[in-house]
Design an enzyme around this catalytic site. Structure first.
Site, PDB file in Angstrom:
ATOM      1  N   GLU A 442      -4.828 -33.868  43.668  1.00 53.79           N
ATOM      2  CA  GLU A 442      -4.232 -35.030  43.621  1.00 53.79           C
ATOM      3  C   GLU A 442      -4.424 -36.036  43.447  1.00 53.79           C
ATOM      4  O   GLU A 442      -3.584 -37.274  44.131  1.00 53.79           O
ATOM      5  CB  GLU A 442      -3.339 -34.862  45.560  1.00 53.79           C
TER       6      GLU A 442
HETATM    7  C1  LIG Z   1      -9.257 -26.353  43.632  1.00 53.89           C
HETATM    8  C2  LIG Z   1      -8.335 -27.257  43.260  1.00 53.89           C
HETATM    9  C3  LIG Z   1      -6.506 -26.673  43.524  1.00 53.89           C
HETATM   10  C4  LIG Z   1      -6.312 -28.511  42.436  1.00 53.89           C
HETATM   11  N1  LIG Z   1      -4.591 -28.258  42.485  1.00 53.89           N
HETATM   12  C5  LIG Z   1      -4.207 -28.439  41.210  1.00 53.89           C
HETATM   13  C6  LIG Z   1      -2.587 -28.081  40.837  1.00 53.89           C
HETATM   14  O1  LIG Z   1      -2.221 -27.803  41.353  1.00 53.89           O
HETATM   15  N2  LIG Z   1      -2.576 -28.205  39.776  1.00 53.89           N
HETATM   16  C7  LIG Z   1      -2.705 -29.201  39.281  1.00 53.89           C
HETATM   17  O2  LIG Z   1      -2.488 -30.329  38.532  1.00 53.89           O
HETATM   18  N3  LIG Z   1      -3.999 -29.516  39.069  1.00 53.89           N
HETATM   19  C8  LIG Z   1      -4.731 -29.100  40.308  1.00 53.89           C
HETATM   20  N4  LIG Z   1      -6.190 -29.269  41.026  1.00 53.89           N
HETATM   21  C9  LIG Z   1      -6.853 -30.489  39.499  1.00 53.89           C
HETATM   22  C10 LIG Z   1      -7.142 -31.696  40.517  1.00 53.89           C
HETATM   23  O3  LIG Z   1      -6.307 -32.398  40.511  1.00 53.89           O
HETATM   24  C11 LIG Z   1      -8.054 -32.665  39.480  1.00 53.89           C
HETATM   25  O4  LIG Z   1     -10.132 -31.761  40.165  1.00 53.89           O
HETATM   26  C12 LIG Z   1      -8.576 -34.064  39.688  1.00 53.89           C
HETATM   27  O5  LIG Z   1      -7.100 -34.934  39.591  1.00 53.89           O
HETATM   28  C13 LIG Z   1      -9.416 -34.881  38.833  1.00 53.89           C
HETATM   29  O6  LIG Z   1      -9.769 -33.963  37.727  1.00 53.89           O
HETATM   30  P1  LIG Z   1     -10.596 -33.957  37.414  1.00 53.89           P
HETATM   31  O7  LIG Z   1     -11.194 -32.182  37.981  1.00 53.89           O
HETATM   32  O8  LIG Z   1     -10.329 -33.846  35.349  1.00 53.89           O
HETATM   33  O9  LIG Z   1     -11.615 -35.014  37.044  1.00 53.89           O
HETATM   34  P2  LIG Z   1     -12.160 -36.718  36.325  1.00 53.89           P
HETATM   35  O10 LIG Z   1     -10.721 -36.931  36.095  1.00 53.89           O
HETATM   36  O11 LIG Z   1     -13.472 -35.837  34.782  1.00 53.89           O
HETATM   37  O12 LIG Z   1     -12.932 -36.909  37.116  1.00 53.89           O
HETATM   38  C14 LIG Z   1     -14.884 -37.117  37.784  1.00 53.89           C
HETATM   39  C15 LIG Z   1     -15.142 -38.819  37.853  1.00 53.89           C
HETATM   40  O13 LIG Z   1     -14.734 -40.390  37.470  1.00 53.89           O
HETATM   41  C16 LIG Z   1     -13.352 -40.509  38.155  1.00 53.89           C
HETATM   42  N5  LIG Z   1     -12.351 -41.568  37.342  1.00 53.89           N
HETATM   43  C17 LIG Z   1     -12.079 -40.327  36.542  1.00 53.89           C
HETATM   44  N6  LIG Z   1     -11.374 -41.563  35.783  1.00 53.89           N
HETATM   45  C18 LIG Z   1     -11.528 -43.042  36.252  1.00 53.89           C
HETATM   46  C19 LIG Z   1     -10.935 -43.950  35.602  1.00 53.89           C
HETATM   47  N7  LIG Z   1     -10.430 -44.728  34.733  1.00 53.89           N
HETATM   48  N8  LIG Z   1     -11.746 -44.954  36.608  1.00 53.89           N
HETATM   49  C20 LIG Z   1     -12.834 -44.418  37.751  1.00 53.89           C
HETATM   50  N9  LIG Z   1     -12.499 -43.458  38.138  1.00 53.89           N
HETATM   51  C21 LIG Z   1     -12.525 -42.723  37.268  1.00 53.89           C
HETATM   52  C22 LIG Z   1     -12.497 -40.470  38.896  1.00 53.89           C
HETATM   53  O14 LIG Z   1     -12.658 -40.437  40.066  1.00 53.89           O
HETATM   54  C23 LIG Z   1     -14.119 -38.625  39.179  1.00 53.89           C
HETATM   55  O15 LIG Z   1     -14.783 -39.358  40.543  1.00 53.89           O
HETATM   56  C24 LIG Z   1      -6.502 -28.824  41.557  1.00 53.89           C
HETATM   57  C25 LIG Z   1      -8.378 -28.951  41.350  1.00 53.89           C
HETATM   58  C26 LIG Z   1      -8.684 -28.110  42.581  1.00 53.89           C
HETATM   59  C27 LIG Z   1     -10.423 -28.221  42.575  1.00 53.89           C
END
Ligand SMILES: Cc1cc2nc3c(=O)[nH]c(=O)nc-3n(C[C@H](O)[C@H](O)[C@H](O)COP(=O)(O)OP(=O)(O)OC[C@H]3O[C@@H](n4cnc5c(N)ncnc54)[C@H](O)[C@@H]3O)c2cc1C
Length: 597
Positions: A442
């Site tokens: 989220e």
């Molecule tokens: C079990 C599980 C259930 C999920 N359920 C859903 C779902 O139902 N629907 C859905 O759409 N998604 C879902 N997700 C996805 C989840 O919302 C994302 O994994 C999450 O928002 C982070 O995105 P990412 O994994 O691509 O990380 P990234 O965006 O790659 O982030 C990696 C790191 O970089 C940091 N970061 C990224 N951009 C910035 C910035 N601009 N400034 C500072 N820091 C930054 C982040 O805080 C993080 O620490 C789920 C994920 C999991 C693991």
């Protein structure tokens, strides 16, 4: 070890005493006829029975068995389907739904407690109905009447589920770079193609249909977040009479193997020209999705408190039974070989930390839920506008601070058990693994902190902050002469002044240092959360001091005193970190982060 018992007394205290819900509800015509104190208590008590007797017993096996995938189908853990059936038959999926489409129209303040109970019983289970409730909310707010009529009733009844399909392999925090495409078709519908990952409940065996809310781009749409539209993509298309028709071309390619919440299916969803229907207007999808995401974000905070409550209940019981060592002041149980570990200051510190964070968090989520109810049900336009701004300001705090504190709590609960907390037997290690995700999905807690400081504080030059500041100041002024509340009001006033000063510092510095917001955000959110919990403790203490002869109120005051004395001082560390600025973060060259360079 006893099973989970919903903290009914605390929930009733918040609802009826701290927030005086009946009085508020009586001013809201849409709610006034539906609910009174007895109905609210009856709903809570039924929720407590269902969650402790039916859902909680499934949690351990759901972790061991997990959700499983075979050729595109997902099987949920044993017992989930029957429990889900009971959940739906009880009308729990419809609790706060739109009455025009089969919902019960109950206030969020009440629903948030039922959500907490369900999360305490099993996060894996709770996620299935939670996503459906969020998707229903987005449709109810943004879909055409025809679309609402088509989907909402069956979603409220639990016959159909909802999902939220945003994330792609290369687009997580930055949804603007998503590539899922929606090609317009002659009949007014769209063909969706692309891959979404990490989709909670993307496939399951609990419901007869799944209504995916999907974000995608229509060719020619503007670049970035402003070119995203929202679509409804049903797993099974509907015939003209509303019955289930052909299988749509959306399939589950696999499910993730993960650290926790193993009973919740986290799916890779492939859209191969799947038929979808535009929700609202083109290119407004991300705005619409925020309705769902904001709902889910408060829900994540509640998820954290739910898990931490279960952890606390077990840890408190274990601590009074486990005997090790002697009290520093002499044997407390001379008839036994050792005293219970609850005599040791450090064990008490762990338990009191957990309890003060859990009860502070429960009060805070109820406070935010109250603002959501004012936005939805109040007739007073000024009150609505203020509540809207508070919801915007406080949602990232509820999501991130509550889940950060919940992870700390669950870690402490595990520590109270010593080595027994690390092994499978007692369930503590599962809680730690399960609750960890709440800080990540989220929108990570880092992204929440940027939302708070960048969008909700700096972007409007502290206007929303001022509204919250004024409310807390009015409370402090009102109680300035109330000696019984001195322990709470004076430290709250001090902490609020520090938060105000550091907010002004950031507002000034950020125009000079472009990294100031990013460098300060997580510490700022933590300081903000500490002030908010102090305010909540002061609100609770205000009611408790009047009746401090009963155990319940006495315990409130002891725990509140602990929070103010031992947790609130953390604010100074966060403020010092913010004052240090961005230099120590930003000067090391990128190459030096990698040891091989
Ligand atoms: C079990 C599980 C259930 C999920 N359920 C859903 C779902 O139902 N629907 C859905 O759409 N998604 C879902 N997700 C996805 C989840 O919302 C994302 O994994 C999450 O928002 C982070 O995105 P990412 O994994 O691509 O990380 P990234 O965006 O790659 O982030 C990696 C790191 O970089 C940091 N970061 C990224 N951009 C910035 C910035 N601009 N400034 C500072 N820091 C930054 C982040 O805080 C993080 O620490 C789920 C994920 C999991 C693991």
């Amino acid at each position: 070890m006893s099973d989970y018992q919903a903290p009914m007394r605390d929930m009733q205290f918040l609802l009826h005493e701290v927030f005086d819900a009946e009085n508020l509800w009586s001013t809201m015509p849409a709610v006034a006829e539906l609910i009174d104190k007895d109905t609210a208590d009856a709903i809570l008590s039924e929720g407590a029975k269902l969650t402790s007797a039916v859902i909680a017993p499934l949690n351990r096996n759901s972790d061991e068995q997990g959700a499983t995938w075979t050729n595109g189908d997902v099987t949920t853990p044993d017992g989930f389907a029957q429990a889900y059936q009971l959940y739906c038959e009880g009308g729990w999926g419809a609790l706060s739904g739109d009455p025009e489409h089969g919902g019960m129209g109950m206030p969020k303040m009440l629903q948030s407690f039922v959500e907490e109970m369900t999360q305490s019983a099993s996060i894996s289970f709770a996620l299935y109905p939670m996503l459906t409730a969020g998707a229903s909310l987005a449709l109810s707010a943004h879909a055409s009447n025809e679309m609402k009529q088509t989907y909402l009733e069956n979603m409220y009844s639990g016959k159909w589920a909802g999902t939220m399909c945003l994330t792609e392999p290369h687009a997580g925090s930055d949804l603007g770079i998503m590539t899922a495409k929606a090609q317009a078709l002659d009949d007014g519908s769209f063909a969706l193609s692309g891959t979404k990952i990490f989709i909670t409940g993307g496939e399951q065996d609990l419901t007869e249909n799944i209504i995916h809310l999907v974000l995608a781009k229509i060719p020619g749409a503007p670049e970035g977040p402003r070119g995203i539209s929202m679509f409804v993509v049903p797993k099974f298309l509907l015939n003209d009479d509303g019955s289930l028709g052909a299988r749509n071309t959306v399939t589950c390619g696999s499910i993730e193997h993960k650290m926790g919440i193993k009973g919740s299916a986290t799916c890779v969803m492939n859209f191969d020209g799947a038929k979808g229907f535009l929700v609202g207007e083109q290119n407004k999808g991300l705005n619409y999705m925020f309705t769902m995401m904001n709902y889910e974000r408060l829900g994540m905070g509640i998820q954290g408190v739910g898990a931490a409550e279960t952890s606390y209940q077990q840890a408190a019981e274990y601590a009074s039974e486990r005997i090790q060592g002697r009290s520093a002041t002499g044997a407390q149980s001379p008839d036994k070989k050792a005293d219970s570990i609850i005599v040791h200051p450090d064990v008490r510190k762990m338990l009191l930390t957990m309890r003060s964070l859990n009860e502070g968090g429960r009060c805070f989520s109820t406070y935010v839920a109250k603002q959501l109810d004012i936005v939805k049900f109040s007739d007073d336009n000024q009150a609505k506008q203020n509540a809207e701004q508070l919801v915007a300001l406080l949602t990232p705090v509820a999501k991130a601070f509550m889940t950060d504190m919940a992870f700390e709590s669950c870690g402490l609960g595990q520590m109270v058990f010593g080595g027994h907390g690390y092994v499978r037997e007692w369930g503590q290690e599962q809680l730690v693994r399960d609750v960890r995700i709440a800080q990540i999905y989220e929108g990570t807690n880092g992204i929440q902190a940027l939302d708070l400081l960048g969008r909700k504080v700096v972007a409007n030059k502290g206007q929303f902050f001022q509204l919250y500041f004024d409310e807390i100041t009015a409370f402090i002024d009102k109680n300035a002469e109330n000696e019984a509340l001195n322990n709470f009001v004076q430290p709250l006033a001090g902490a609020l002044a520090k938060l105000k000063a550091v907010t002004e510092l950031i507002l000034t510095e950020q125009s000079r240092d472009k990294n100031m917001v990013g460098a300060s955000a997580t510490d700022y959110l933590a300081a903000f959360g500490l002030v908010s919990y102090s305010y909540m403790w002061a609100l609770m203490a205000e009611k408790a001091t009047a009746q401090a002869t009963e155990d319940f109120y006495q315990a409130k005051l002891y725990v509140g005193d602990f929070f103010i004395a031992r947790i609130l001082p953390r604010i100074d560390g966060h403020i010092a970190a913010i004052e240090a600025g961005s230099k120590s973060l930003m000067t090391m060259p990128e190459g030096l982060f990698n040891y091989n360079h």
